[in-house]
Design an enzyme around this catalytic site. Sequence first.
Site, short mmCIF file in Angstrom:
data_model
loop_
_atom_site.label_atom_id
_atom_site.label_comp_id
_atom_site.label_asym_id
_atom_site.label_seq_id
_atom_site.Cartn_x
_atom_site.Cartn_y
_atom_site.Cartn_z
CG ASP A 1 -1.79 1.13 1.05
OD1 ASP A 1 -2.74 1.16 0.34
OD2 ASP A 1 -1.68 2.12 2.25
CG MET B 1 -20.30 2.45 -12.84
SD MET B 1 -19.83 1.90 -11.15
CE MET B 1 -18.07 2.07 -11.26
CG ASP C 1 -27.67 10.63 -18.14
OD1 ASP C 1 -26.88 10.09 -17.42
OD2 ASP C 1 -28.58 10.44 -19.17
CB VAL D 1 -24.77 2.46 -22.05
CG1 VAL D 1 -26.22 2.78 -21.24
CG2 VAL D 1 -24.93 3.45 -23.49
CD GLU D 2 -18.31 -1.28 -21.04
OE1 GLU D 2 -18.47 -0.34 -20.61
OE2 GLU D 2 -17.30 -2.13 -21.07
CE LYS E 1 -18.09 2.78 -22.13
NZ LYS E 1 -18.66 3.54 -21.09
CB SER F 1 -16.02 -2.57 -16.88
OG SER F 1 -17.32 -2.37 -17.47
CG HIS G 1 -12.27 -0.29 -14.37
ND1 HIS G 1 -12.08 -1.91 -14.20
CD2 HIS G 1 -13.83 -0.33 -14.39
CE1 HIS G 1 -13.12 -2.43 -14.05
NE2 HIS G 1 -14.07 -1.70 -14.14
CG ASN H 1 -21.31 -0.75 -8.61
OD1 ASN H 1 -21.74 0.33 -7.74
ND2 ASN H 1 -22.33 -1.38 -8.85
CD GLU I 1 -8.34 -2.69 -13.55
OE1 GLU I 1 -7.27 -3.34 -14.11
OE2 GLU I 1 -9.22 -2.89 -13.84
CG ASN J 1 -13.47 -6.89 -14.95
OD1 ASN J 1 -13.90 -7.23 -13.70
ND2 ASN J 1 -14.01 -5.73 -15.15
CE1 TYR K 1 -6.55 -1.95 0.37
CE2 TYR K 1 -5.24 -0.42 -1.38
CZ TYR K 1 -5.39 -0.91 0.22
OH TYR K 1 -4.84 -0.60 1.27
N1 LIG Z 1 -21.95 -0.84 -13.08
C1 LIG Z 1 -20.88 -1.36 -12.59
O1 LIG Z 1 -20.90 -2.34 -11.82
C2 LIG Z 1 -19.51 -1.04 -13.30
C3 LIG Z 1 -18.24 -0.91 -12.54
C4 LIG Z 1 -17.38 -0.57 -13.37
C5 LIG Z 1 -17.31 0.12 -14.63
N2 LIG Z 1 -18.67 0.31 -15.34
C6 LIG Z 1 -18.82 0.97 -16.31
O2 LIG Z 1 -19.32 2.19 -16.18
C7 LIG Z 1 -19.87 2.68 -17.36
C8 LIG Z 1 -21.53 3.24 -16.80
O3 LIG Z 1 -22.04 2.09 -16.35
P1 LIG Z 1 -23.30 2.05 -15.23
O4 LIG Z 1 -23.38 0.61 -14.61
O5 LIG Z 1 -23.20 3.38 -14.51
O6 LIG Z 1 -24.49 2.29 -16.40
P2 LIG Z 1 -25.87 3.11 -16.20
O7 LIG Z 1 -26.65 2.35 -17.28
O8 LIG Z 1 -26.40 2.96 -15.10
O9 LIG Z 1 -25.71 4.36 -16.60
C9 LIG Z 1 -25.12 5.01 -17.75
C10 LIG Z 1 -25.91 6.37 -17.96
O10 LIG Z 1 -25.36 7.12 -19.19
C11 LIG Z 1 -26.39 7.98 -19.82
N3 LIG Z 1 -25.88 8.21 -21.12
C12 LIG Z 1 -26.25 7.23 -22.16
N4 LIG Z 1 -25.66 7.75 -23.19
C13 LIG Z 1 -25.27 9.03 -22.77
C14 LIG Z 1 -24.59 10.25 -23.66
N5 LIG Z 1 -24.35 10.24 -24.69
N6 LIG Z 1 -24.24 11.19 -22.76
C15 LIG Z 1 -24.39 11.13 -21.33
N7 LIG Z 1 -25.06 10.22 -20.84
C16 LIG Z 1 -25.35 9.36 -21.44
C17 LIG Z 1 -27.67 6.99 -19.42
O11 LIG Z 1 -28.80 7.88 -19.34
C18 LIG Z 1 -27.24 6.49 -18.06
O12 LIG Z 1 -27.69 7.38 -17.29
C19 LIG Z 1 -19.94 1.50 -18.37
O13 LIG Z 1 -19.24 1.68 -19.26
C20 LIG Z 1 -19.79 0.43 -17.44
O14 LIG Z 1 -19.14 -0.77 -18.02
C21 LIG Z 1 -19.75 -0.25 -14.52
#
Ligand SMILES: NC(=O)c1ccc[n+]([C@@H]2O[C@H](COP(=O)([O-])OP(=O)(O)OC[C@H]3O[C@@H](n4cnc5c(N)ncnc54)[C@H](O)[C@@H]3O)[C@@H](O)[C@H]2O)c1
Length: 716
Positions: free
Chosen positions: A296, A324, A343, A401-402, A407, A429, A450, A453, A462, A500, A660
């Site tokens: 650490d 996130m 958003d 969104v993923e 993106k 992720s 990264h 959650n 990360e 991951n 962690y």
């Molecule tokens: N949930 C997890 O455990 C986790 C962990 C690590 C990383 N991530 C990554 O974080 C990212 C978000 O995940 P999440 O779980 O928060 O998703 P989520 O679906 O809860 O939130 C996504 C948000 O993005 C918004 N959005 C969509 N298009 C957009 C745009 N053009 N401009 C602005 N906002 C927009 C949506 O309205 C929504 O509110 C993803 O890439 C995911 O892979 C998620």
Amino acid sequence: MIYQSPTIQVELLEDNIAKLCFNAPGSVNKFDRETLASLDAALDSIKQQSNIQALVLTSGKDTFIVGADITEFLGLFAQDDAVLLSWIEQANAVFNKLEDLPFPTASAIKGFALGGGCETILATDFRIADTTAKIGLPETKLGIIPGFGGTVRLPRVIGADNALEWITTGKDQRPEDALKVGAVDAVVAPEALEAAAIQMLKDAVAEKLDWQARRQRKMSPLTLPKLEAMMSFTTAKGMVFAVAGKHYPAPMAAVSVVEQAATKGRSDALQIEHQAFIKLAKTDVAKALIGIFLNDQLVKGKAKKAGKLAKDVKSAAVLGAGIMGGGIAYQSASKGTPIVMKDIAQPALDLGLGEAAKLLSAQVARGRSTPEKMAKVLNNITPALDYAPVKHADVVVEAVVEHPKVKAQVLAEVEQYVSEDAIIASNTSTISINLLAKSMKKPERFCGMHFFNPVHKMPLVEVIRGEHSSEETIASVVAYASKMGKTPIVVNDCPGFFVNRVLFPYFAGFNGLLAEGGDFAAIDKVMEKQFGWPMGPAYLLDVVGLDTGHHAQAVMAEGFPDRMGKSGNDAIDVMFENKRLGQKNGKGFYAYSVDSRGKPKKDVDPTSYELLKAAFGEQKAFDADEIIARTMIPMIIETVRCLEEGIVASPAEADMGLVYGLGFPPFRGGVFRYLDTMGVANFVALADKYAHLGGLYQVTDAMRALAANNGSYYQA
Ligand SMILES: NC(=O)c1ccc[n+]([C@@H]2O[C@H](COP(=O)([O-])OP(=O)(O)OC[C@H]3O[C@@H](n4cnc5c(N)ncnc54)[C@H](O)[C@@H]3O)[C@@H](O)[C@H]2O)c1
């Protein structure tokens, strides 16, 4: 000057009161071997002066003494028992020498007096703290017990019950709490500290305070009626075991030591402490926990160094206000960096702000924050539906969104609005940072960031270096993560990045057991209770979400087809296809509901068993060793591959990422510490036994070579 060394100075003040000042060259005072030897010599010099009437201990730093020099521990603890015993006896002789001085002594405590620092103040007759003081014995957190008389003196000063609480929890105590139990005699303002300590000594010299009686109490057995003693130790043992559990022996050992020594005078009591200390110092658990502490420090040191190259982040933006994005906004704002949360949907912004408000209200309710602070943090989050307010951000974190196309579009868009030198990071992720960088005009300003959650709870971030990411970009994102109170580790780009990438092979091992009829609840039980994970694989998949798991698994299969490619449906597919998404829709491997008191509840769900039986046939029992081997071997080998391929820079950073980011059991120290503890050759032999299960079970050539040379991943 009565005595002077690089770490300690002793001078004579008025009224023949000597002042011993700990003042090491660095930023803090530590009890390394040099300081201990210096203290011994300083005390000898003091003893030779016949005119001294009293002694006050002070510090020339902002803190008193932060504790022992933990960097010396692993080397020291590897020595023979006899060498260790002689070291600890010599050290204790110094503290006894301090305690036995023929005049009253006092400590003036500011900042940290932890571990050896706390044991030093316990050896003086009086203790005055200022309002900045933090006092405690954190040794059990490192898998050991206090070794410089802490288990002997503390119970005799504050009583057995209080001492057991301090020692078994290892927590720092605030000065007002220390005063309440009598660990310190007074708490004063910082500017009044030294004068107050000196006044107390004058009162003692004038016999207005009975310093000899106080000292005598520390030399004697504990004054507890027999029945009360028995009860307090029995209660403490039950409570301590319930909290610490079987994998962490030090807190229980501390209770036993205090109990055994209760009827003894100082010298016999110290012998009991020495023996228990040496035994614990030799355990794998102590090695693992000390290793984590040092790792650490190393990771934090790297982040601090990065700070020098980093761009100053005065304001930030996050794109996406989902699970996130909302968490990232909250974390940034609450650690003092204002953030715009953008958003495309107003309800998402409302939800994001609502979540932040909920977290803050909980802190206010627990007395950890005030309504004013809460309002300030919320004011630090600016919700937005367009890019206009984003243009001032120094760092933008993309958390939409993923989906690679969404993106790519969002990244290209945001680049048009922000300043030329703004840094842009993605919280993806799974999607390759190099791939996402293709949609940017200036890929050198881009990297991965990264989070895990829930963002406010998980300590790891990360930071993913793409092939074009500049050093300034990486350093700035590392510094921003640190400012957010997170521990960043820098990794190179590959499918799954580091965390991951090593998690999914573990899930593959779990799927393999289920495909042969393994019982997911039985597997969870072994992985939680025996291996020590906070959640077994089935429960973890339910928490992550089977849809997320299903998607990420496909990315990993595509990225590493030889090892992670799939030949048919597995348990994750079965759950996903039957819309059992985990906690998010109330049913995954387990069924989730709320109990009569409103608490979330998890039950084994017969439907899951029926679905798995239909897919894979009758249930079959596996023994615990096989369950652990078949799930852990793939994770371990993949972690080693990440090191060999330079995805992660060192065993230390890999182990911190695991502890962690995934909650790898701290008492095992991480994958590399675990490998060193079991012996690389033993691991290779075990993995070879399961080699027929596929590519994830094939050890690398470098591992085989290391095993043949009897090598290890850590030096100590
Ligand atoms: N949930 C997890 O455990 C986790 C962990 C690590 C990383 N991530 C990554 O974080 C990212 C978000 O995940 P999440 O779980 O928060 O998703 P989520 O679906 O809860 O939130 C996504 C948000 O993005 C918004 N959005 C969509 N298009 C957009 C745009 N053009 N401009 C602005 N906002 C927009 C949506 O309205 C929504 O509110 C993803 O890439 C995911 O892979 C998620």
